[in-house]
Write a protein that holds these residues in place. Structure first.
Motif, PDB file in Angstrom:
ATOM      1  N   CYS A  75      33.255  25.314  32.496  1.00  0.00           N
ATOM      2  CA  CYS A  75      32.701  25.745  33.770  1.00  0.00           C
ATOM      3  C   CYS A  75      33.738  26.488  34.601  1.00  0.00           C
ATOM      4  O   CYS A  75      34.955  26.250  34.456  1.00  0.00           O
ATOM      5  CB  CYS A  75      32.160  24.552  34.551  1.00  0.00           C
ATOM      6  N   GLY A 136      15.995  13.171  39.257  1.00  0.00           N
ATOM      7  CA  GLY A 136      17.448  13.281  39.322  1.00  0.00           C
ATOM      8  C   GLY A 136      18.168  12.534  38.224  1.00  0.00           C
ATOM      9  O   GLY A 136      19.352  12.221  38.351  1.00  0.00           O
ATOM     10  N   SER A 141      17.702  18.745  32.172  1.00  0.00           N
ATOM     11  CA  SER A 141      18.108  18.889  33.578  1.00  0.00           C
ATOM     12  C   SER A 141      17.680  17.714  34.438  1.00  0.00           C
ATOM     13  O   SER A 141      17.990  17.673  35.627  1.00  0.00           O
ATOM     14  CB  SER A 141      17.508  20.186  34.148  1.00  0.00           C
ATOM     15  N   ARG A 151      18.146  17.116  47.702  1.00  0.00           N
ATOM     16  CA  ARG A 151      19.197  18.061  47.303  1.00  0.00           C
ATOM     17  C   ARG A 151      20.408  17.285  46.818  1.00  0.00           C
ATOM     18  O   ARG A 151      20.959  16.442  47.515  1.00  0.00           O
ATOM     19  CB  ARG A 151      19.584  18.972  48.462  1.00  0.00           C
ATOM     20  N   ALA A 152      20.832  17.567  45.601  1.00  0.00           N
ATOM     21  CA  ALA A 152      21.989  16.891  45.022  1.00  0.00           C
ATOM     22  C   ALA A 152      23.276  17.439  45.619  1.00  0.00           C
ATOM     23  O   ALA A 152      23.338  18.610  46.002  1.00  0.00           O
ATOM     24  CB  ALA A 152      21.989  17.087  43.503  1.00  0.00           C
ATOM     25  N   GLY A 154      26.557  19.305  46.197  1.00  0.00           N
ATOM     26  CA  GLY A 154      27.089  20.511  45.575  1.00  0.00           C
ATOM     27  C   GLY A 154      26.052  21.533  45.187  1.00  0.00           C
ATOM     28  O   GLY A 154      26.407  22.632  44.748  1.00  0.00           O
ATOM     29  N   HIS A 155      24.778  21.217  45.331  1.00  0.00           N
ATOM     30  CA  HIS A 155      23.717  22.161  44.990  1.00  0.00           C
ATOM     31  C   HIS A 155      23.334  22.989  46.216  1.00  0.00           C
ATOM     32  O   HIS A 155      23.384  22.507  47.340  1.00  0.00           O
ATOM     33  CB  HIS A 155      22.490  21.421  44.460  1.00  0.00           C
ATOM     34  N   LEU A 156      22.909  24.216  45.982  1.00  0.00           N
ATOM     35  CA  LEU A 156      22.525  25.113  47.074  1.00  0.00           C
ATOM     36  C   LEU A 156      21.024  25.117  47.326  1.00  0.00           C
ATOM     37  O   LEU A 156      20.567  25.651  48.335  1.00  0.00           O
ATOM     38  CB  LEU A 156      22.996  26.543  46.759  1.00  0.00           C
ATOM     39  N   THR A 157      20.262  24.537  46.422  1.00  0.00           N
ATOM     40  CA  THR A 157      18.804  24.486  46.573  1.00  0.00           C
ATOM     41  C   THR A 157      18.323  23.062  46.324  1.00  0.00           C
ATOM     42  O   THR A 157      19.037  22.237  45.741  1.00  0.00           O
ATOM     43  CB  THR A 157      18.104  25.437  45.591  1.00  0.00           C
ATOM     44  N   ASP A 158      17.100  22.798  46.767  1.00  0.00           N
ATOM     45  CA  ASP A 158      16.520  21.475  46.583  1.00  0.00           C
ATOM     46  C   ASP A 158      16.209  21.216  45.112  1.00  0.00           C
ATOM     47  O   ASP A 158      15.988  22.145  44.322  1.00  0.00           O
ATOM     48  CB  ASP A 158      15.233  21.325  47.401  1.00  0.00           C
ATOM     49  N   TRP A 159      16.148  19.952  44.782  1.00  0.00           N
ATOM     50  CA  TRP A 159      15.799  19.526  43.427  1.00  0.00           C
ATOM     51  C   TRP A 159      14.354  19.925  43.137  1.00  0.00           C
ATOM     52  O   TRP A 159      13.523  19.931  44.044  1.00  0.00           O
ATOM     53  CB  TRP A 159      15.960  18.014  43.322  1.00  0.00           C
TER      54      TRP A 159
END
Length: 248
Positions: A75, A136, A141, A151-152, A154-159
């Motif tokens: 990554c 989650g 995924s 929203r997890a 570090g994520h920029l969008t909702d789950w």
């Protein structure tokens, strides 16, 4: 005689589709296994991210080369994605806080989702969302949530929301009896059949059919597991849900 109010929720379709030989205590054991994995940040998915520098410092600079067979990807943030059942993941996450990514929801929340879907969910899936987590965790995924706004870190969008995806898919011609469970990578998705006996899990290619050619969503089916219970049990026991699909 009065007619039902048009503003009220539509009655749910009830199906008795479960496997009659399954005992309640079997599901209790499965729920405990799922909860253990969902609450472990290193094992809640099939892979986990570990800093490459930490691996080199703890195991030596040659470790990454030696462990190429369990590395899924490198990554850009300096971590490596490893299979979740390996030693490096267990050691790195040993002292991490335990708990689900998204806490379980109430039965009232499940019932609200069911009214939007138009069908009652299998009892096992109801228990997953009310006793384990609101998505989650799980294969690929991870299971989608049943409610909005998760929203997890570090994520920029909702789950992903299973109900919203279901509504979108219906508009695209996917059968109403297929409920989105999780994304499988690229254009692949895992769906749950809400009408077939045992509630099999369907591996579906969203780009695998062309309406203009007279095809429908069934032309995008690539595999069907025997049941939701089997699919979840495979993952809970550390197996890969793709193995059966790829063997066919």
């Amino acid at each position: 005689m009065t007619s039902p109010s048009p503003s009220g929720p539509a009655p749910l379709r009830q199906e008795s589709l479960d496997e009659p030989s399954v005992k309640e205590e079997d599901d209790d054991a499965l729920i405990e296994k799922l909860r253990a994995r969902a609450c472990d940040p290193g094992r809640r998915f099939g892979t986990a991210d570990v800093p490459a520098l930490w691996i080199s410092e703890r195991y030596g600079s040659a470790r990454l080369e030696q462990r190429r067979d369990v590395i899924r990807s490198y990554c850009s943030d300096g971590t490596v994605q490893l299979k979740s059942d390996v030693e490096e993941v267990a050691v790195y996450y040993a002292d991490a806080p335990r708990g689900p990514l998204f806490p379980p929801i109430s039965m009232a929340d499940v019932e609200k989702a069911e009214h939007r879907i138009g069908r009652r969910l299998p009892e096992l899936l109801r228990r997953v969302y009310t006793e384990v987590a609101n998505g989650g965790f799980g294969p690929d995924s991870g299971l989608a949530s049943l409610t909005d706004g998760n929203r997890a870190p570090g994520h920029l969008t909702d789950w992903p929301n299973s109900v919203s995806i279901h509504e979108r898919n219906r508009a695209r011609g996917v059968p109403a009896s297929w409920l989105h469970l999780a994304y499988g990578g690229c254009t692949m998705e895992w769906h749950l059949s809400l009408t077939a006996v045992g509630n099999p899990v369907l591996l579906y290619d969203a780009d695998g059919w062309v309406p203009g050619w007279g095809e429908d969503a069934h032309d995008g089916l690539r595999h069907a597991s025997v049941s939701l219970r089997s699919w979840l049990s495979t993952w809970a026991d550390g197996g890969d849900v793709w193995d059966e699909a790829l063997d066919r």
